[in-house]
Design a protein around this motif. Structure first.
Motif, PDB file in Angstrom:
ATOM      1  N   CYS A  86      -6.342   4.436  -4.882  1.00 58.90           N
ATOM      2  CA  CYS A  86      -6.620   3.125  -5.055  1.00 58.90           C
ATOM      3  C   CYS A  86      -7.677   3.009  -3.867  1.00 58.90           C
ATOM      4  CB  CYS A  86      -5.554   2.110  -4.815  1.00 58.90           C
ATOM      5  SG  CYS A  86      -5.986   0.549  -4.999  1.00 58.90           S
ATOM      6  N   ASN A 109      -6.554  -6.063  -3.157  1.00 54.26           N
ATOM      7  CA  ASN A 109      -6.003  -5.395  -4.453  1.00 54.26           C
ATOM      8  C   ASN A 109      -4.749  -6.024  -4.831  1.00 54.26           C
ATOM      9  OD1 ASN A 109      -7.144  -2.477  -2.919  1.00 54.26           O
ATOM     10  ND2 ASN A 109      -8.308  -3.402  -4.587  1.00 54.26           N
ATOM     11  N   ALA A 167      -4.316   0.708  -1.189  1.00 56.95           N
ATOM     12  CA  ALA A 167      -4.628  -0.617  -1.311  1.00 56.95           C
ATOM     13  C   ALA A 167      -4.901  -1.349  -0.285  1.00 56.95           C
ATOM     14  CB  ALA A 167      -3.440  -1.354  -2.362  1.00 56.95           C
ATOM     15  N   ASP A 204       0.876  -1.309   0.057  1.00 54.41           N
ATOM     16  CA  ASP A 204      -0.153  -0.016  -0.003  1.00 54.41           C
ATOM     17  C   ASP A 204       0.827   1.206   0.136  1.00 54.41           C
ATOM     18  OD1 ASP A 204       1.094   0.055   2.657  1.00 54.41           O
ATOM     19  OD2 ASP A 204      -0.979  -0.914   3.479  1.00 54.41           O
ATOM     20  N   CYS A 262      -9.726  -0.032  -7.912  1.00 52.70           N
ATOM     21  CA  CYS A 262      -8.485   0.228  -7.905  1.00 52.70           C
ATOM     22  C   CYS A 262      -7.677  -0.161  -9.171  1.00 52.70           C
ATOM     23  CB  CYS A 262      -7.690  -0.713  -6.730  1.00 52.70           C
ATOM     24  SG  CYS A 262      -6.197  -0.441  -6.379  1.00 52.70           S
TER      25      CYS A 262
END
Length: 374
Positions: A126, A153, A149, A58, A131
């Motif tokens: 996202c 994802n 994320a 992320d 995303c």
């Protein structure tokens, strides 16, 4: 006398041959590893065997907000800086020159390693239900992480990693040894109170998503070690930042601090703590699953990251002033060393808790050290 001298010389020769383990402040001070035939088994990997490095994750892995937010900067400059991901400085996948990052540590022992992200770029958005943020291959390289994320994802991020590996001429997809660092969970635990997708971030769902992407890596990418990095227990972090409001640029919305819906009340923070613990239990289960299914070309390693934020200081750890949520450059520098130093320790000897240390050193692996998967 002669016998004594001979024994001393032999002892010295043996010690030099084996090599002393040492810790340094700059990886450039680590002795080079002796040349050897590249490993044919994932159970015998040294740092210099890794030719390709990638990452999934992320905004932390994307390097969001590393350089902070200067309250005294003109509004336009400050607003632009607040939107940047400093991908080249990310602890697990950054490759900017002189940065303390895991790829740069590997580069010292294997100059041909490829995949580290470089430079900076505007952050993408996202979300759990959308995303489709596109990667920037010239900057991201093999950094598949996307800000915002969640574990759900990861599969899309892996699509990018696989296609880029296969299309990059510098990578021998079939024969190069690869390492993929995965750290995810901050947005998942923050979303535990978000009614629009809270059912997708439970420990059970989190474990399913990570397990699925690890299985897919095993079936799609030859000669690879997946390095699972523990998530952060963010519930303590919001309590710490609340006590340091003079350091943090206030960034709140109707859902809570820094856009984290669970940070709005004590019940939410309690839920985050429970989820964080549950996530790590799932990661450990995935590691144990693959440990029991031995393979010569695939393995999973697991690195602890149990941080007691309540014992940290904002000034020392330097969470970014942007939101007191993401690690700053000093935080990334420390994380790179903390995770690197664990790489060569068997699971039984890895630290149960990591304590921030401004003087953290870098372990220099010797010829006999292997990347531990036990």
């Amino acid at each position: 006398m002669v016998k004594s001298i001979v024994l001393n010389v032999l002892s010295l020769f043996t010690l030099v041959s084996i090599g002393f383990a040492k810790n340094v402040s700059d990886v450039k001070d680590c002795p080079a590893l002796s040349r050897r035939t590249p490993s044919i088994s994932v159970n015998d990997l040294r740092a210099d065997d890794i030719k390709v490095i990638g990452a999934l994750g992320d905004s932390v892995t994307a390097g969001f907000g590393i350089m902070g937010f200067d309250k005294n900067s003109p509004d336009f400059i400050a607003s632009q800086k607040s939107k940047l991901e400093y991908r080249g400085l990310s602890y697990s996948i950054g490759g900017d020159g002189g940065a303390d990052t895991m790829p740069n540590f590997i580069n010292h022992f294997q100059p041909k390693v490829f995949g580290a992200s470089v430079g900076s770029r505007l952050a993408g958005i996202c979300t759990a239900d959308k995303c489709n943020e596109s990667h920037k291959p010239r900057i991201d390289i093999l950094n598949g992480a996307l800000s915002g994320a969640i574990a759900m994802n990861l599969d899309g991020e892996l699509d990018y990693l696989i296609s880029t590996m296969k299309s990059t001429k510098r990578i021998d997809f079939e024969n190069d040894w690869k390492m993929i660092n995965i750290q995810i969970g901050s947005n998942d635990m923050c979303g535990a109170c978000n009614t629009s997708y809270m059912d997708q971030v439970t420990p059970e769902k989190y474990g399913d998503y990570v397990d699925s992407v690890v299985d897919r890596i095993q079936s799609s990418i030859p000669k690879v070690i997946v390095n699972l990095l523990s998530s952060f227990d963010l519930s303590q972090l919001f309590e710490l930042s609340a006590a340091n409001s003079q350091y943090c640029v206030t960034r709140k919305d109707e859902t809570g601090d820094a856009g984290c819906s669970c940070a709005a009340n004590s019940e939410g923070l309690k839920k985050m703590k429970e989820f964080s613990k549950g996530y790590d239990q799932k990661l450990l289960k995935i590691y144990k699953k693959h440990r029991s299914n031995k393979s010569n070309s695939f393995a999973v390693a697991y690195q602890h990251c149990n941080l007691e934020f309540s014992k940290f200081s904002m000034e020392f750890f330097r969470f970014t002033t942007l939101d007191c949520f993401h690690p700053s450059l000093k935080g990334h520098t420390w994380l790179s060393k903390a995770f690197w130093n664990q790489l060569f320790l068997p699971q039984s000897r890895k630290p149960n808790r990591l304590l921030f240390n401004t003087e953290e050193t870098i372990y220099c692996p010797t010829d006999s050290d292997r990347i531990s998967i036990d």
